[in-house]
Design an enzyme around this catalytic site. Sequence first.
Site, PDB file in Angstrom:
ATOM      1  N   ASP A 158      35.912  17.374  31.620  1.00 15.51           N
ATOM      2  CA  ASP A 158      35.814  17.874  32.695  1.00 15.51           C
ATOM      3  C   ASP A 158      36.174  18.848  33.698  1.00 15.51           C
ATOM      4  O   ASP A 158      35.942  19.061  34.673  1.00 15.51           O
ATOM      5  CB  ASP A 158      35.438  16.357  33.706  1.00 15.51           C
ATOM      6  CG  ASP A 158      34.746  15.289  33.266  1.00 15.51           C
ATOM      7  OD1 ASP A 158      33.640  15.757  33.054  1.00 15.51           O
ATOM      8  OD2 ASP A 158      35.154  14.133  32.965  1.00 15.51           O
TER       9      ASP A 158
ATOM     10  N   ASP B 108      26.790  14.953  28.932  1.00 20.04           N
ATOM     11  CA  ASP B 108      27.481  15.524  30.282  1.00 20.04           C
ATOM     12  C   ASP B 108      28.238  16.586  29.906  1.00 20.04           C
ATOM     13  O   ASP B 108      28.285  17.726  30.755  1.00 20.04           O
ATOM     14  CB  ASP B 108      28.600  14.766  30.856  1.00 20.04           C
ATOM     15  CG  ASP B 108      27.973  13.089  30.900  1.00 20.04           C
ATOM     16  OD1 ASP B 108      27.198  12.871  30.010  1.00 20.04           O
ATOM     17  OD2 ASP B 108      28.234  12.591  31.927  1.00 20.04           O
TER      18      ASP B 108
END
Length: 391
Positions: free
Chosen positions: A108, A166
């Site tokens: 992330d 993602d």
Amino acid sequence: MLATTLLLNSYAVPVQNDPPASWLKKTTDVITFQLNKASQTYKPGQNPRSVNPNGTVRLAGLTDWTTGFFPGSLWYGYELTGDEQLAAEAKKFTLALDSIRNITNTHDLGFMLYCSYGNAFRLTGDKSYLPVLADGAKHLAARFNPKVGVIRSWDFAWWHYPVIIDNMMNLEYLYWGAKTFNNPNYATIANTHATTTMKNHYRKDFSSYHVVDYDATTGKIIKKATHQGLTDESAWARGQAWGLYGFTMCYKNSKNPAFLTQAENIAKFIMNHPSLQKNKIPAWDLDVHNADDLDTDGAAPRDASAAAVIASALLDLSTQVKDGQKYFNYAEDILKTLSSDAYLAKPGENQYFLLKHSVGAFLYNSEIDTPLDYADYYYLEALNRYKKIKG
């Protein structure tokens, strides 16, 4: 280029010589007010993530995957409105994330650093932002396993080598890093990850699984799942949005025609899905039994975050193809709905978030029908892209 200034509760909002559509002007006024108030209410390093069921704000600390979105929203707000106060606050909230440069245990880093520091550098050209970005890109690339052909997403012990859809979003950080830091290997990693994901995450109808778990030694697939969706075989709404955005962005950076074909096929799946024919704001999963119900008792919660990502992706896609008008029109419809009273907060409400009605993880009773920081971020990105396309 600014002709007049509209004052909204003491905040200056620039107005163009050629007034935009009324919905966009109203939206810009609300954004200016909400973001200014939010930047005065919250403290750098403890960024607003969502609103808890009891009305309190859930904050994102330095290790939270969403922590870069609020600074990024301030930068996008500045870009959209020209409000210099937002730029000053954006810098303050961005610099508070400096220590993220040392994090190595997550994919992330793109969300955390590229959305904050990346936008800061893009809009200011200030090279003092680059050392943090250089460290983050290096750590993200280090999570790539050439045997598997993908970047590892999670380090959770109950998975072997999990890769989530993602992760496509964070490839933009590597494409940018390849050019900025003269490291073509970053782009090679991004291209390889996208190719492997295209092969293994997608079904025949171009819907996507959420997670593919690999054997790190052999590269073989152990399991395909949809961790945040209705079932393993369902189309979790935000997952479909991540993929659409990711492959559009990968094509723009690589010019690999396979990525463009993939993006258009994903767009077709989303735009033609029967549950999206009413107002184009998806339920949290496209396949939930009441996904096409609107404003009725028992209707599935809408996910404005997925809608915002889809809108931003389609606007980007509309500029990459000859027949892009259909993508632009669909995205415009989404933005008009998100900018309506049903989804856009009134000034002073919604704990100063912009959008209402998003879903984090429905099956885990987490962040249901609440504002989300990444919904606001991609909504603002989409509005900036819309404004640039409209000229």
